[in-house]
Design an enzyme around this catalytic site. Sequence first.
Site, PDB file in Angstrom:
ATOM      1  N   GLU A   1      34.409 -59.254   1.263  1.00 14.68           N
ATOM      2  CA  GLU A   1      33.088 -58.958   0.679  1.00 14.68           C
ATOM      3  C   GLU A   1      32.779 -57.458   0.732  1.00 14.68           C
ATOM      4  OE1 GLU A   1      32.048 -61.146  -1.045  1.00 14.68           O
ATOM      5  OE2 GLU A   1      32.972 -62.915  -0.181  1.00 14.68           O
ATOM      6  N   GLY A   2      33.803 -56.660   0.587  1.00 17.31           N
ATOM      7  CA  GLY A   2      33.658 -55.209   0.644  1.00 17.31           C
ATOM      8  C   GLY A   2      33.934 -54.717   2.048  1.00 17.31           C
TER       9      GLY A   2
END
Length: 596
Positions: A438-439
Amino acid sequence: MSYQAPLRDMRFVMHELFDISAHCQTLGNGLERELVDDVLEEAARYASEVVAPLNRNSDEQGASLVDGQVTTPDGFSEAYRQYVDNGWASMTGPADFGGQALPQLLACNFHEMLMGASLSFRIYSGLTEGAVLALNVHGSEELKQAYLHKLVSGEWTGTMCLTEPQAGTDLALLRTKAEPQTDGSYRVSGNKIFISGGEQDLSENIVHLVLARLPDAPAGVKGISLLLVPKFIANADGSLGQRNALSCGALEHKMGIKGAATCVMNFDGATGWLVGEANQGLAGMFTMMNDARFQVGLQGLGIAEAAYQGALRYARERLQSRALTGPAAPEKAADPIIVHPDVRRMLLTQKTLVEGSRMLAAYTARLLDLEHGHPDAAARKAAGKRVALLIPIVKAFFTDMGQEVASHAVQVYGGHGYIREWGIEQLMRDSRITQLYEGTNGIQALDYIRRKLLGDGGQQLAELCDEFTQLCAAQAQRPALQAMATTVQARFVECGELTAQVIAACKRDPQEIGACSVDFLQYCAYVLLAGFWLQAAARAQDQLDAGDTDAEFYQAKLHSANFYLQRILPRASMHREALLGGADCLMAMPEASFAF
């Protein structure tokens, strides 16, 4: 290794710090304290008795792929059926589509419990809530009617399909194509990797939200669209229709979360439908991603709680050496290691990071509720801005914290922590992914500086600091809290000054954005937790002054707050000094000089 939900601390945060009853009145759902506590009790039972026993075997057995079908570890299907049948899947779903519309301020506690009990199990359901949110906000009425009811109930699950072999953080490099059809649908073709729960045997259907390019799309991220691509196409009545042209081509072999299927997904002309407008896919994806990043932060928090519990149990039981001041347990062959200062240092570091992060998690969850449910539009907008500021901190700091706390747990166990049978090393392996997906946390820090800090000139951060400065001023009038309040207030004043320096440096030299980003995010996180620890200390002192019978709990809060301010908050100074070192020391050395 067992897991028990930290119900007493969760109740303290929800009821005493953030008054969930008043919060629910604002949202208009009328939840009362007794019902909130009943939900928490049952959630704790499910997490500890049903989910936690699956964790060890899920790591040993893993997920498997045979002939395109994924088999989840033993016990997952039965536990997931309970998850759906007992309404846990629908907690936060919209009431219009069968959801309970319970506040995030309550649900985040249950989700933390699931993360602590078994992260692999939680991963299968974790993205569905985000898919529901994105579809409810951006989807057409036809798509909502066809898919939302089953997604909200948990009978169907959702995924988020962004990453491709050549396109991770840089979504401008996406190659997946979506060809328009005469009936308004699209034929989606391409390959996605790292898709959590892309294939599994828990739910009847899997609804993929896929980023792709239309034939006439502009280059770069401005040409990305979001499409709903189900494993089985839904019939008009919501029943399962034909099998779509997509498949799981492989499972990744990973260092952790082995019970969670991380899939390579192949879309071979699969039928899909636009979610939102053409070429505006990032808007829908960021709606989903904000929720996903908050949930990943909770993963770090949940694992950290589990690691702390394990370390504390072991430190109370393990006998080694005598206390420095003489035998603490003379009737035993040696003293429990909890008497040793260095073990106390590790345990208190774990405890104060976990409990401080839980306060920030609840504060953020409360804002998420207000962003979507406050009756006043201006209040919704204000809450949304504050959420945007905090999400990268929650995701990055909590997951770094989870890895640190798990590492401390291994250290408390000593050599036994390195051995699989105790279950502690699994937590350290499982938590490592949370800093990446998610980054990555470096990307979170860039987002924090570029979009959040520079985006509004530091206004949101300044307003947040002002709120805590007012808390400090009020508590400084109380003799018992004066020293704490003075320490915290000085940090928030310093934060304002440092923010101005960071903004000026980034405007002078774009390289400073990347050079200072991680340290500035960490600095802000440690200072924010100091503010919440002061708030917790103030509440604890209120209760002690009133003669509350639970004096031991509140006294522990004061001890913990004091430890945090003396032993953890000084880390902020290190991050401040590091970021003020500037970009030159990072960028001056020629690339060739890195050679070996």
